[in-house]
Scaffold this active site. Structure first.
Site, PDB file in Angstrom:
ATOM      1  CE  LYS A 110      -1.722   0.985   3.958  1.00 35.36           C
ATOM      2  NZ  LYS A 110      -0.875   2.137   4.323  1.00 35.36           N
ATOM      3  CB  THR A 111       3.677   2.331   2.172  1.00 33.46           C
ATOM      4  OG1 THR A 111       2.932   2.170   3.380  1.00 33.46           O
ATOM      5  CG2 THR A 111       4.584   3.547   2.293  1.00 33.46           C
ATOM      6  CG  ASP A 133      -1.884   5.615   4.306  1.00 37.57           C
ATOM      7  OD1 ASP A 133      -2.243   4.587   3.709  1.00 37.57           O
ATOM      8  OD2 ASP A 133      -0.998   5.607   5.190  1.00 37.57           O
ATOM      9  CD  GLU A 134      -3.708   2.283   7.024  1.00 32.42           C
ATOM     10  OE1 GLU A 134      -4.745   1.664   6.715  1.00 32.42           O
ATOM     11  OE2 GLU A 134      -2.647   1.729   7.349  1.00 32.42           O
ATOM     12  CD  GLN A 144      -5.169  -4.726   6.955  1.00 32.00           C
ATOM     13  OE1 GLN A 144      -4.355  -4.556   7.876  1.00 32.00           O
ATOM     14  NE2 GLN A 144      -4.803  -4.710   5.687  1.00 32.00           N
ATOM     15  NE  ARG A 161      -1.299  -7.740  10.654  1.00 31.58           N
ATOM     16  CZ  ARG A 161      -1.235  -6.946   9.592  1.00 31.58           C
ATOM     17  NH1 ARG A 161      -0.259  -6.086   9.477  1.00 31.58           N
ATOM     18  NH2 ARG A 161      -2.144  -7.031   8.640  1.00 31.58           N
TER      19      ARG A 161
END
Length: 672
Positions: A46-47, A244-245, A275, A629
């Site tokens: 994503k980043t 973002d997010e 998420q 994770r």
């Protein structure tokens, strides 16, 4: 004649986007102008996608000052801007990037007077905010002792708790009454006083030319809504908005984006609906789910290649989230090769066996060469880690806790333990003073004066135990008790007599239950914003104490767990240590080996979510976050039996989430 000197300029190198990105990332990065929703699955880069999107805009002639990049943390903002700078050196100056709060602050600094403030306004941090609210509460002369209709002592909430109540109302747009009904029913009778405090707090902030963190969202939005000239100028400046997010945005943040993108609609939001796990702090899941409705004609891009986890873990993750109805369907695809190691499903007899299994398996991983920093144990709530903390301490395995303090070092645990310490050893000055300072109007000085009087009245002799704690604290010649504390002092005397009748302490579990019910629960609710989680800690402590008959033995154990025994397991900064974390705190992180413990109904998912389908879906998203994770190995564990105060051992059902995963995806371990 002047000396000439040439500066070396960075060469203008064009980025080969097709070589740097996978096809799904490339499609999002090179998206044409217009609204776009990028659903970026866990571990999908994503980043990287956002970073290259900014670089792509710059390379295609968009001025840095025409780009607005909104993030949720300063760290994320710094990381993305640094990456863009490394891709395009010397070409990012003027780009607006930062958290919603920091961008809001920049807008207000430019237009303070138009927003109704003077230049040089102050920003209150959480402590400053709580102090100001406490001052407002005191100025109102609110009776914080007892509601006239309440059957037992009830407190008006402290400033820190009031701040949380007001903040949730602001960020969700809900009326204060509805917030109290949903989240703080204990304070519903104080609605009128809270509304008055809210009004006067706003006046006091304005008089002080000060804003709190919520104002950094509220006031810029109000400015843009009320001043079309300023709004038009910012809309003209920010031609491309990237977020973002986005799944974590609340009502204020979504409205802020909408008002800036109203004309051009050049807004790209990136996130993962799977998420979205922060509704408890005001995040609105509907924002990402309904983005295509907010922006008709929006293009939806999906990035589903996961670079983090082995295929076996991703198969479990995909199965886990598939049961959710409200979602953008996606299927994580592995970039890594299969390892042949399926995630483990491990049922244990009880919580202590669960802790022993996790500890033993960690020791085996360490012996096989794993760095402890590559291992994490995740759980739904902080109190789930109590037995594990004790077992790892005994084994000498260093661990760090991202979900809070070590269990036995938390203030509320030490508070209730002080009652037990005092009745076991009435000469314990520290325990007495800690207990006394819980009462309203009793500070260090008052506690010292009260201790001097109580110590003088204690009987001489080896045991030093009074025949009646009530008579000790309520003698014929009354002690000098601060006015605010008089009712609570009497309650304290009654409580001590009940947990140690005739001066003889009851078993520790009974004493803890008595202290919590008679005195501490109301203090907890009024004092701490996360009172519910702390109350669960105390219930866990009381359940654990049932295995002890002698209070002294139980208190010795607590002392060792908060004293020298933990030094061995307390890592230095950056030292090798296992991470213990709630799933919420683990979002965005990754480890080679991940244990998810307490996978039982009522624990994960929580008991309060079982009757609410929306809540269950968020719990399932939280489980999905926990699974994703893990890079190499995943362990899902649960105890078959659980201690429950007053009921003994109770059989637990495995988490309903486990039943939603095909058995073929997991390897069951039978622990002997």
């Amino acid at each position: 004649m002047a000396r000439q000197y040439s500066l070396h300029r960075h060469p203008q190198v064009r980025i080969d986007y097709a070589a740097e990105l996978n096809p799904q990332q490339l499609a999002a990065v090179q998206a044409p102008p217009g609204p776009a929703l990028v659903i970026a699955g866990a571990g999908s880069g994503k980043t990287r996608t956002l970073t290259y999107r900014v670089a792509y805009l710059l390379e295609n002639g968009i001025a840095p000052s025409n780009i607005l990049l909104l993030t949720f943390t300063n760290k994320a903002s710094r990381e993305m801007l640094e990456r863009v700078e490394s891709l395009l050196p010397d070409r990012t100056a003027g780009l607006w990037g930062g958290t919603f709060h920091s961008i809001g602050n920049r807008i207000l600094r430019r237009h303070a007077e138009a927003a109704g403030y003077r230049q040089g306004f102050s920003i209150l941090d959480r402590e400053d905010q709580a102090d100001m609210l406490n001052a407002v509460i005191a100025a109102h002369g609110i009776d914080t002792k007892k509601s006239k209709d309440a059957p037992k002592e009830k407190r008006f909430p402290k400033g820190e708790v009031v701040a949380d109540i007001l903040s949730f109302a602001l960020n969700t747009g809900l009326p204060l009454e509805e917030v109290l009904v949903q989240k703080y029913p204990h304070f519903l009778e104080y609605q009128e006083q809270l509304e008055a405090v809210e009004r006067d707090y706003a006046k006091r902030k304005k008089a002080a030319n000060a804003l709190d963190f919520d104002d950094l969202l509220v006031q810029p939005l109000r400015l843009l809504e009320s001043n079309e000239e300023i709004a038009r100028a910012f809309r003209k400046q920010f031609q491309f908005i990237l977020v973002d997010e986005y799944q974590d945005t609340n009502r204020l943040q979504a409205d802020f984006i909408d008002i800036l993108a109203r004309d051009h609609k050049n807004v790209m939001v990136v996130g993962d609906d799977a998420q979205s796990i922060y509704s408890w702090r005001g995040a609105n899941f509907q924002n990402i789910l309904e983005f295509p409705k907010r922006y008709p004609g929006a293009t939806v891009y999906k990035i589903e290649t996961n670079y983090r986890s082995i295929p076996e873990v991703l198969e479990v993750a995909n199965a886990a989230i598939s049961a959710n109805v409200r979602q953008f369907e996606k299927h994580l695809q592995p970039a890594r090769a299969a390892s042949g190691v399926k995630p483990a499903l491990v049922a244990l007899e009880n919580a202590n066996d669960q802790a022993r299994f996790v500890t033993q398996r960690i020791e085996e991983l360490r012996e096989s060469g794993a760095d402890l920093r590559q291992i994490a144990v995740l759980y739904r709530a902080h109190y789930h880690s109590m037995e594990l903390q004790m077992e790892m301490t005994r084994a000498g395995i260093p661990f760090s806790i991202t979900s809070g303090l070590r269990f036995f070092e938390q203030a509320h645990v030490k508070d209730v333990a002080a009652f037990l310490k005092f009745v076991v050893n009435p000469r314990d000055e520290v325990a007495f003073k800690r207990m006394a300072r819980l009462l309203q109007g009793v500070g260090e000085r008052s506690a010292a004066q009260l201790w001097a009087a109580v110590e003088k009245a204690l009987p001489a002799g080896e045991s030093h135990a009074p025949a009646s704690f009530y008579q000790l604290l309520m003698p014929e010649k009354p002690l000098k008790i601060p006015a605010k504390a008089q009712k609570e002092w009497k309650q304290l005397a009654h409580t001590l007599d009940e947990i140690a009748p005739g001066g003889v302490p009851r078993p520790p579990a009974e004493m803890l239950g008595g202290v919590i019910e008679a005195m501490y629960q109301d203090y907890l609710i009024a004092k701490f914003p996360n009172a519910e989680a702390r109350n669960e800690d105390l219930n866990t402590l009381a359940n654990y104490a049932r295995q002890y008959r002698e209070p002294a033995e139980f208190l010795d154990h607590l002392a060792l767990m908060t004293g020298l025994d933990t030094e061995e397991a307390r890592p230095e900064a950056d030292a090798e240590a296992v991470t213990l974390s709630s799933v919420h705190q683990a979002k965005g992180l990754e480890w080679r080996f991940v244990f998810v413990i307490w996978m039982a109904d009522g624990m994960f998912p929580t008991a309060r979510s079982l009757e609410d389908e929306e809540a269950i879906e968020e719990e399932r998203r939280l489980f999905y976050v926990a699974i994703t994770r893990a890079e190499d190995e995943l362990y899902l564990t649960y105890p078959l039996l659980r201690l429950n105060a007053g009921y003994g051992e109770m059989v637990q059902r495995p988490s309903r989430f486990l039943a939603e995963i095909p058995k073929s995806r997991l390897e069951e371990w039978q622990v002997m």
